[in-house]
Design a protein around this motif. Structure first.
Motif, PDB file in Angstrom:
ATOM      1  N   ALA A 198       0.821  -1.209   0.000  1.00  0.00           N
ATOM      2  CA  ALA A 198       0.000   0.000   0.000  1.00  0.00           C
ATOM      3  C   ALA A 198       0.858   1.263   0.000  1.00  0.00           C
ATOM      4  O   ALA A 198       0.561   2.235  -0.702  1.00  0.00           O
ATOM      5  CB  ALA A 198      -0.927  -0.007   1.218  1.00  0.00           C
ATOM      6  N   ALA A 199       1.939   1.237   0.766  1.00  0.00           N
ATOM      7  CA  ALA A 199       2.807   2.418   0.865  1.00  0.00           C
ATOM      8  C   ALA A 199       3.517   2.708  -0.453  1.00  0.00           C
ATOM      9  O   ALA A 199       3.687   3.871  -0.842  1.00  0.00           O
ATOM     10  CB  ALA A 199       3.832   2.221   1.977  1.00  0.00           C
ATOM     11  N   LEU A 200       3.937   1.645  -1.136  1.00  0.00           N
ATOM     12  CA  LEU A 200       4.730   1.807  -2.357  1.00  0.00           C
ATOM     13  C   LEU A 200       3.872   1.940  -3.604  1.00  0.00           C
ATOM     14  O   LEU A 200       4.339   2.432  -4.629  1.00  0.00           O
ATOM     15  CB  LEU A 200       5.684   0.621  -2.519  1.00  0.00           C
ATOM     16  N   GLY A 201       2.621   1.461  -3.534  1.00  0.00           N
ATOM     17  CA  GLY A 201       1.766   1.543  -4.697  1.00  0.00           C
ATOM     18  C   GLY A 201       2.044   0.482  -5.743  1.00  0.00           C
ATOM     19  O   GLY A 201       1.587   0.587  -6.889  1.00  0.00           O
ATOM     20  N   PHE A 202       2.799  -0.538  -5.392  1.00  0.00           N
ATOM     21  CA  PHE A 202       3.004  -1.687  -6.276  1.00  0.00           C
ATOM     22  C   PHE A 202       3.229  -2.915  -5.403  1.00  0.00           C
ATOM     23  O   PHE A 202       3.558  -2.792  -4.216  1.00  0.00           O
ATOM     24  CB  PHE A 202       4.181  -1.470  -7.234  1.00  0.00           C
ATOM     25  N   PRO A 203       3.017  -4.135  -5.939  1.00  0.00           N
ATOM     26  CA  PRO A 203       3.066  -5.346  -5.117  1.00  0.00           C
ATOM     27  C   PRO A 203       4.478  -5.804  -4.792  1.00  0.00           C
ATOM     28  O   PRO A 203       5.016  -6.711  -5.431  1.00  0.00           O
ATOM     29  CB  PRO A 203       2.318  -6.378  -5.969  1.00  0.00           C
ATOM     30  N   LEU A 204       5.080  -5.173  -3.791  1.00  0.00           N
ATOM     31  CA  LEU A 204       6.404  -5.615  -3.348  1.00  0.00           C
ATOM     32  C   LEU A 204       6.351  -7.074  -2.907  1.00  0.00           C
ATOM     33  O   LEU A 204       7.312  -7.817  -3.083  1.00  0.00           O
ATOM     34  CB  LEU A 204       6.884  -4.741  -2.190  1.00  0.00           C
ATOM     35  N   SER A 205       5.220  -7.488  -2.336  1.00  0.00           N
ATOM     36  CA  SER A 205       5.084  -8.867  -1.879  1.00  0.00           C
ATOM     37  C   SER A 205       5.286  -9.854  -3.024  1.00  0.00           C
ATOM     38  O   SER A 205       5.871 -10.928  -2.837  1.00  0.00           O
ATOM     39  CB  SER A 205       3.707  -9.075  -1.251  1.00  0.00           C
ATOM     40  N   LYS A 206       4.810  -9.507  -4.210  1.00  0.00           N
ATOM     41  CA  LYS A 206       5.000 -10.383  -5.369  1.00  0.00           C
ATOM     42  C   LYS A 206       6.470 -10.479  -5.735  1.00  0.00           C
ATOM     43  O   LYS A 206       6.974 -11.560  -6.083  1.00  0.00           O
ATOM     44  CB  LYS A 206       4.199  -9.854  -6.558  1.00  0.00           C
ATOM     45  N   VAL A 207       7.189  -9.364  -5.635  1.00  0.00           N
ATOM     46  CA  VAL A 207       8.631  -9.368  -5.915  1.00  0.00           C
ATOM     47  C   VAL A 207       9.360 -10.256  -4.916  1.00  0.00           C
ATOM     48  O   VAL A 207      10.269 -11.014  -5.277  1.00  0.00           O
ATOM     49  CB  VAL A 207       9.191  -7.935  -5.874  1.00  0.00           C
ATOM     50  N   VAL A 208       8.964 -10.179  -3.636  1.00  0.00           N
ATOM     51  CA  VAL A 208       9.613 -10.990  -2.602  1.00  0.00           C
ATOM     52  C   VAL A 208       9.514 -12.471  -2.933  1.00  0.00           C
ATOM     53  O   VAL A 208      10.502 -13.216  -2.852  1.00  0.00           O
ATOM     54  CB  VAL A 208       8.979 -10.714  -1.221  1.00  0.00           C
ATOM     55  N   PHE A 209       8.341 -12.926  -3.332  1.00  0.00           N
ATOM     56  CA  PHE A 209       8.116 -14.358  -3.513  1.00  0.00           C
ATOM     57  C   PHE A 209       8.377 -14.848  -4.937  1.00  0.00           C
ATOM     58  O   PHE A 209       8.643 -16.029  -5.142  1.00  0.00           O
ATOM     59  CB  PHE A 209       6.681 -14.721  -3.109  1.00  0.00           C
ATOM     60  N   GLU A 210       8.314 -13.944  -5.910  1.00  0.00           N
ATOM     61  CA  GLU A 210       8.425 -14.387  -7.297  1.00  0.00           C
ATOM     62  C   GLU A 210       9.586 -13.756  -8.054  1.00  0.00           C
ATOM     63  O   GLU A 210       9.880 -14.168  -9.184  1.00  0.00           O
ATOM     64  CB  GLU A 210       7.116 -14.089  -8.040  1.00  0.00           C
ATOM     65  N   GLY A 211      10.253 -12.772  -7.460  1.00  0.00           N
ATOM     66  CA  GLY A 211      11.360 -12.121  -8.147  1.00  0.00           C
ATOM     67  C   GLY A 211      12.564 -13.042  -8.290  1.00  0.00           C
ATOM     68  O   GLY A 211      12.808 -13.896  -7.436  1.00  0.00           O
ATOM     69  N   THR A 212      13.315 -12.870  -9.365  1.00  0.00           N
ATOM     70  CA  THR A 212      14.540 -13.653  -9.558  1.00  0.00           C
ATOM     71  C   THR A 212      15.641 -13.098  -8.659  1.00  0.00           C
ATOM     72  O   THR A 212      15.572 -11.938  -8.219  1.00  0.00           O
ATOM     73  CB  THR A 212      15.014 -13.573 -11.019  1.00  0.00           C
TER      74      THR A 212
END
Length: 313
Positions: free
Chosen positions: A40-54
């Motif tokens: 919510a703070a960043l306005g993009f899904p950081l959570s998705k990056v945490v779990f799915e980012g390379t």
């Protein structure tokens, strides 16, 4: 170990990015709440990056810094929910932002936004290939500082991190860093180049420091409710300290982590340090600097608590 004899120390950048997805439990209510706040703070899904980012994506400074703050805060809030009441907080570089959140010196939403902006500025400050960071072990800080004096005609170079006795990091222009590395190796040091996207904590990031000061001016900071040992000064932040000024200077200043740990160990009130964040890079630093203090990772601490707390995080 009683809660008032515990310190929490937060991981910084430079560790194993591949271990980031395993650092948070998708099913942990505390972790989920922190991830939602970050998104919510960043306005993009950081959570998705945490779990799915390379691993390559997670190593990028603009991503890694808000991720590290988010994981550190999630771990610490989980510990607080179990009744851990830290006497001291400290962080390694970007880890200090998580420490400030847990000390109620800054709101988490502001801290994660600052971490993202800090990462963007630091990553953009130096073109690829211009700078480098190299870990140096086996010789003392004074010897590394001496080695940094000679090649300054080749560019910016200096000690970016004083991590533990015999463990430092050199940062600066690639050619100057290479010359320092050679001199340190001649003295018997072992050196390892760090997989980071910019040369942190050196004068090459002066423009980033100045730009970041503007972002800091838009955020409200409070006197820490728990002692936070500052990276720049290696002393606890006090009422009246100019936290934004210190955080701005933090970008180019040496991380005085060894001195910070020595202060915590010398306080006489800390018998245990729990590291928060992905990886275990801080454990060896703590072991070398404060051998009389038990150091344990968040994951290990949770495993030890499992029989009485009902399991994972």
């Amino acid at each position: 170990m009683s809660g008032d004899r515990t310190a929490l120390v937060f991981e910084g950048q430079g560790g194993d990015a591949a271990g980031i997805p395993a650092a948070l439990d998708r099913d942990c209510p505390v972790c989920g709440e922190v991830l939602d706040e970050a998104d919510a703070a960043l306005g993009f899904p950081l959570s998705k990056v945490v779990f799915e980012g390379t691993p390559d994506e997670l190593r990028q400074t603009a991503v890694a810094q808000p991720v590290l703050v988010t994981i550190g805060v999630a771990h610490a809030r989980h510990l607080l929910s179990l009744g851990v009441l830290p006497a001291y907080l400290a962080g390694h570089s970007i880890g200090q932002y998580a420490a400030l959140v847990i000390a109620d010196a800054v709101d988490f939403a502001d801290a994660v936004r600052l971490a993202a902006r800090r990462g963007e500025l630091m990553q953009a400050a130096v073109p690829d290939g211009v700078g480098a960071m190299v870990a140096v072990s086996g010789i003392e800080l004074s010897e590394v500082l001496d080695a940094c004096q000679e090649p300054r005609h080749l560019g910016v170079v200096g000690v970016a991190c004083d991590n533990a006795p015999g463990r430092t990091v050199v940062s600066g222009t690639s050619a100057a860093v290479e010359a320092v590395v050679t001199a340190c190796q001649d003295e018997g040091a072992v050196t390892v180049e760090l997989p980071v996207s910019a040369p942190f904590h050196c004068e090459l990031l002066t423009d980033a420091k100045n730009a970041f000061a503007t972002a800091l001016g838009d955020v409200t900071f409070r006197t820490p409710a728990i002692s936070v040992v500052d990276n720049v000064t290696a002393r606890p932040l006090r009422a009246g300290d100019d936290i934004p000024s210190l955080l701005s200077e933090h970008i180019v200043a040496r991380v005085r982590f060894r001195e910070s740990l020595e202060l915590v160990a010398a306080s006489g009130v800390v018998g245990e340090i729990v590291t928060c964040g992905p990886g275990h890079s801080l454990l060896k630093m703590i072991g070398k600097t404060a051998p009389g203090v038990r150091a344990v990772s968040f994951d290990r601490y949770m495993q030890e608590r499992a029989p009485s707390s009902g399991g994972g995080h």
